[in-house]
Design an enzyme around this catalytic site. Structure first.
Site, mmCIF file in Angstrom:
data_model
loop_
_atom_site.group_PDB
_atom_site.id
_atom_site.type_symbol
_atom_site.label_atom_id
_atom_site.label_comp_id
_atom_site.label_asym_id
_atom_site.label_seq_id
_atom_site.Cartn_x
_atom_site.Cartn_y
_atom_site.Cartn_z
ATOM 1 N N TYR A 1 0.069 -0.991 -0.348
ATOM 2 C CA TYR A 1 -0.588 -0.063 0.614
ATOM 3 C C TYR A 1 0.846 1.079 -0.088
ATOM 4 O O TYR A 1 0.593 2.235 -1.029
ATOM 5 C CB TYR A 1 -0.719 -0.360 1.354
ATOM 6 C CG TYR A 1 -1.861 1.320 1.104
ATOM 7 C CD1 TYR A 1 -2.895 1.881 0.546
ATOM 8 C CD2 TYR A 1 -1.485 1.958 2.434
ATOM 9 C CE1 TYR A 1 -4.358 2.830 0.783
ATOM 10 C CE2 TYR A 1 -2.929 3.004 2.545
ATOM 11 C CZ TYR A 1 -3.686 3.477 1.568
ATOM 12 O OH TYR A 1 -5.240 4.514 1.936
ATOM 13 N N ARG B 1 -10.389 -1.028 10.246
ATOM 14 C CA ARG B 1 -10.280 -0.365 10.896
ATOM 15 C C ARG B 1 -10.638 -0.291 12.232
ATOM 16 O O ARG B 1 -12.114 -0.552 12.651
ATOM 17 C CB ARG B 1 -10.252 0.731 9.649
ATOM 18 C CG ARG B 1 -9.598 0.613 7.774
ATOM 19 C CD ARG B 1 -10.157 2.107 8.030
ATOM 20 N NE ARG B 1 -10.771 1.477 6.989
ATOM 21 C CZ ARG B 1 -11.115 2.562 5.835
ATOM 22 N NH1 ARG B 1 -10.749 3.841 5.638
ATOM 23 N NH2 ARG B 1 -12.155 2.433 4.788
HETATM 24 P P1 NAD Z 1 -12.944 1.795 0.020
HETATM 25 O O1 NAD Z 1 -12.068 0.444 0.294
HETATM 26 O O2 NAD Z 1 -14.047 2.405 1.139
HETATM 27 O O3 NAD Z 1 -12.991 2.671 -1.451
HETATM 28 C C1 NAD Z 1 -12.276 1.874 -2.425
HETATM 29 C C2 NAD Z 1 -12.610 1.736 -3.153
HETATM 30 O O4 NAD Z 1 -11.977 1.238 -4.726
HETATM 31 C C3 NAD Z 1 -13.733 0.163 -3.070
HETATM 32 O O5 NAD Z 1 -15.284 0.831 -3.262
HETATM 33 C C4 NAD Z 1 -13.010 -0.962 -3.658
HETATM 34 O O6 NAD Z 1 -13.799 -1.616 -4.404
HETATM 35 C C5 NAD Z 1 -13.035 0.191 -4.793
HETATM 36 N N1 NAD Z 1 -11.562 -0.476 -5.444
HETATM 37 C C6 NAD Z 1 -10.332 -0.789 -5.196
HETATM 38 N N2 NAD Z 1 -9.706 -1.728 -6.305
HETATM 39 C C7 NAD Z 1 -9.421 -1.572 -7.599
HETATM 40 C C8 NAD Z 1 -9.990 -1.530 -8.609
HETATM 41 N N3 NAD Z 1 -8.666 -2.313 -8.674
HETATM 42 N N4 NAD Z 1 -10.811 -1.134 -9.734
HETATM 43 C C9 NAD Z 1 -11.595 -0.366 -9.363
HETATM 44 N N5 NAD Z 1 -12.379 -0.410 -8.306
HETATM 45 C C10 NAD Z 1 -11.422 -0.473 -6.935
HETATM 46 O O7 NAD Z 1 -11.992 2.769 0.797
HETATM 47 P P2 NAD Z 1 -12.051 4.128 0.748
HETATM 48 O O8 NAD Z 1 -11.982 4.850 3.248
HETATM 49 O O9 NAD Z 1 -12.875 5.157 0.798
HETATM 50 O O10 NAD Z 1 -10.260 4.673 0.133
HETATM 51 C C11 NAD Z 1 -10.995 5.760 -0.848
HETATM 52 C C12 NAD Z 1 -9.451 6.254 -1.342
HETATM 53 O O11 NAD Z 1 -9.160 7.202 0.023
HETATM 54 C C13 NAD Z 1 -8.253 4.975 -1.542
HETATM 55 O O12 NAD Z 1 -7.692 4.692 -2.545
HETATM 56 C C14 NAD Z 1 -7.468 5.563 -0.305
HETATM 57 O O13 NAD Z 1 -6.160 4.372 0.124
HETATM 58 C C15 NAD Z 1 -7.454 6.804 0.217
HETATM 59 N N6 NAD Z 1 -7.851 6.955 1.249
HETATM 60 C C16 NAD Z 1 -8.481 6.649 2.628
HETATM 61 C C17 NAD Z 1 -8.435 6.590 3.867
HETATM 62 C C18 NAD Z 1 -9.089 6.628 4.686
HETATM 63 O O14 NAD Z 1 -9.470 6.566 6.214
HETATM 64 N N7 NAD Z 1 -10.234 6.341 4.526
HETATM 65 C C19 NAD Z 1 -6.745 7.463 4.363
HETATM 66 C C20 NAD Z 1 -5.854 7.178 3.605
HETATM 67 C C21 NAD Z 1 -6.585 6.694 2.078
HETATM 68 N N1 UDP Z 2 -6.381 -1.341 15.575
HETATM 69 C C1 UDP Z 2 -6.471 -1.698 16.891
HETATM 70 N N2 UDP Z 2 -7.463 -2.892 17.160
HETATM 71 C C2 UDP Z 2 -8.318 -2.707 16.038
HETATM 72 C C3 UDP Z 2 -7.935 -2.311 14.966
HETATM 73 C C4 UDP Z 2 -6.524 -1.445 14.636
HETATM 74 O O1 UDP Z 2 -6.084 -1.257 18.032
HETATM 75 O O2 UDP Z 2 -9.415 -3.891 16.409
HETATM 76 C C5 UDP Z 2 -5.052 0.271 15.835
HETATM 77 C C6 UDP Z 2 -3.593 -0.337 15.568
HETATM 78 O O3 UDP Z 2 -3.352 -1.166 15.169
HETATM 79 C C7 UDP Z 2 -4.100 1.317 14.677
HETATM 80 C C8 UDP Z 2 -4.129 2.276 14.923
HETATM 81 O O4 UDP Z 2 -5.734 1.286 15.354
HETATM 82 O O5 UDP Z 2 -1.887 1.322 15.329
HETATM 83 C C9 UDP Z 2 -5.048 2.185 13.080
HETATM 84 O O6 UDP Z 2 -5.473 1.151 12.777
HETATM 85 P P1 UDP Z 2 -6.447 1.481 11.246
HETATM 86 O O7 UDP Z 2 -6.208 -0.646 11.102
HETATM 87 O O8 UDP Z 2 -7.981 2.138 11.134
HETATM 88 O O9 UDP Z 2 -5.367 2.025 10.483
HETATM 89 P P2 UDP Z 2 -4.395 2.503 9.919
HETATM 90 O O10 UDP Z 2 -2.745 1.472 10.848
HETATM 91 O O11 UDP Z 2 -4.034 2.512 8.403
HETATM 92 O O12 UDP Z 2 -3.877 4.205 10.797
#
Ligand code: NAD
Ligand code: UDP
Length: 328
Positions: free
Chosen positions: A147, A188
């Protein structure tokens, strides 16, 4: 004349993408949602299907697509550790080949294209809070690399298409964002804790819960993302988007228990490898260049998210579609 924008949202059926589509459709844009439903399902956009300015295409972004659009939000990518580690090879392909394909499309159509990048480009940061000029500390061979490095490579591609081909790009680095329509089984921390608390099951703290995160409510995040897309000042980013209020994961667990009125206990389990110790965005740049800062605090945002979790039937949600490395 106020012509509608034709806007492509890749990953448009996901947690953030579906709400983004909803906002764009409501304001009258012509929205094309492309998704392969790897980590989402149609229920997220079902309410948009009968709108004349919304179109849903099942498509995988690792394959090029021929469309005519004015703007592209590139969100397609599994985002939670459990989802992106499910098939790490596919994850990096999605980031890199997906970026190449949307950039090629933007170049051909002369469209503006925004990349949903991530705080994970900073890895397990030595600089705190994280500023955009910090280059990060990513383990390139660890379990999060598919990722983190995929997103870093995507940023590189965006910058090179901009420098070489003058493609009009925007890069936002999103920090942990939560809210309604999160996949309840994405693993998450917010979705796990709420689901566990509502079922009065133990909340699974990974490690001792002293690691920190800074949680941004979905609607705040999307306001900033749209503002970045529409910024005409020549500012392309990268820009951090997140809520700088920092919490330990133990504090988050305690708050979720309080807000749900749950009888759950908190248990400590194993800390995953390479789990970042601290994370907090420095949002000075977003404040200055986008006149943006988050408005929803954690208590209010969690309450809205909990209220939504109470309305869903968990049986409607499935884990990611099996998509083994052999099949890609
Ligand atoms: P999500 O998993 O709900 O959404 C991602 C979407 O992309 C899903 O609908 C999935 O089916 C689709 N997808 C995955 N692989 C694909 C492919 N090969 N072709 C077409 N579609 C595909 O996640 P989200 O939280 O909504 O994240 C959206 C974007 O924001 C992502 O790029 C993620 O990396 C970025 N992002 C999110 C967060 C967060 O905290 N939510 C943080 C940092 C970055
Ligand atoms: N985490 C946790 N319990 C859970 C899921 C996640 O303690 O059931 C912790 C994880 O180890 C991390 C933080 O919560 O330190 C955030 O995790 P998440 O997977 O939401 O996002 P990211 O690590 O990508 O920030």
């Amino acid at each position: 004349m106020n012509l509608k924008q034709r806007i492509l949202v890749t990953g448009g059926a996901g947690f953030l993408g579906s709400q983004l589509c909803e906002i764009l459709v409501a304001r009258g844009d012509d929205v094309i949602c492309v998704d392969n439903f790897f980590t989402s399902q149609k229920v997220n956009v079902a309410h948009l299907l009968d709108k004349p300015n919304f179109e849903l295409i099942r498509h995988d972004v690792i394959v090029p697509i021929w469309l005519e659009v004015d703007q592209i939000y590139n969100l397609a990518c599994p985002a939670s550790p459990g989802h992106y580690q499910f098939n790490p090879i596919k994850t990096i392909k999605t980031s890199v080949m997906g970026a190449i394909n949307v950039l090629g499309l933007a170049k051909r159509c002369d469209a503006r294209v925004l990349q949903a990048s991530t705080s994970e480009v900073y890895g397990d940061p030595e600089v705190h809070p994280q500023t955009e000029d910090y280059r990060g500390s990513v383990n390139p061979i660890g379990p999060r690399a598919c990722y983190d490095e995929g997103k870093r490579a995507a940023e590189t591609l965006f910058m090179e298409y901009h420098r070489m081909n003058d493609v009009d790009i925007r890069i936002v680095r999103i920090f942990n964002t939560y809210g309604p329509r999160m996949h309840p089984f994405d693993g998450r921390v917010v979705s796990n804790f709420i689901r566990q608390a509502l079922a009065n099951q133990p909340l699974t703290l990974f490690g001792d819960g002293s690691q920190t995160r800074s949680f941004c409510y979905r609607d705040d995040l999307l306001t900033a993302m749209i503002r970045m897309m529409e910024n005409e000042s020549g500012f392309i980013g990268p820009v951090n988007i997140g809520n700088p209020e920092e919490y330990t994961i133990r504090q988050l667990a305690e708050l979720v228990i309080e807000l749900t009125g749950s009888t759950s206990e908190i248990i400590e389990t194993e800390l995953p490898e390479d789990d970042p110790v601290r994370r907090q965005p420095d949002i000075t740049l977003a404040k200055e260049r986008l006149q943006w800062e988050p408005r929803v605090d954690l208590r209010e945002g969690l309450q809205k998210t909990i209220d939504w979790f109470k309305t869903i039937d968990l049986a409607d949600y499935r884990p990611p579609t099996p998509n083994l490395p052999e099949s890609v």
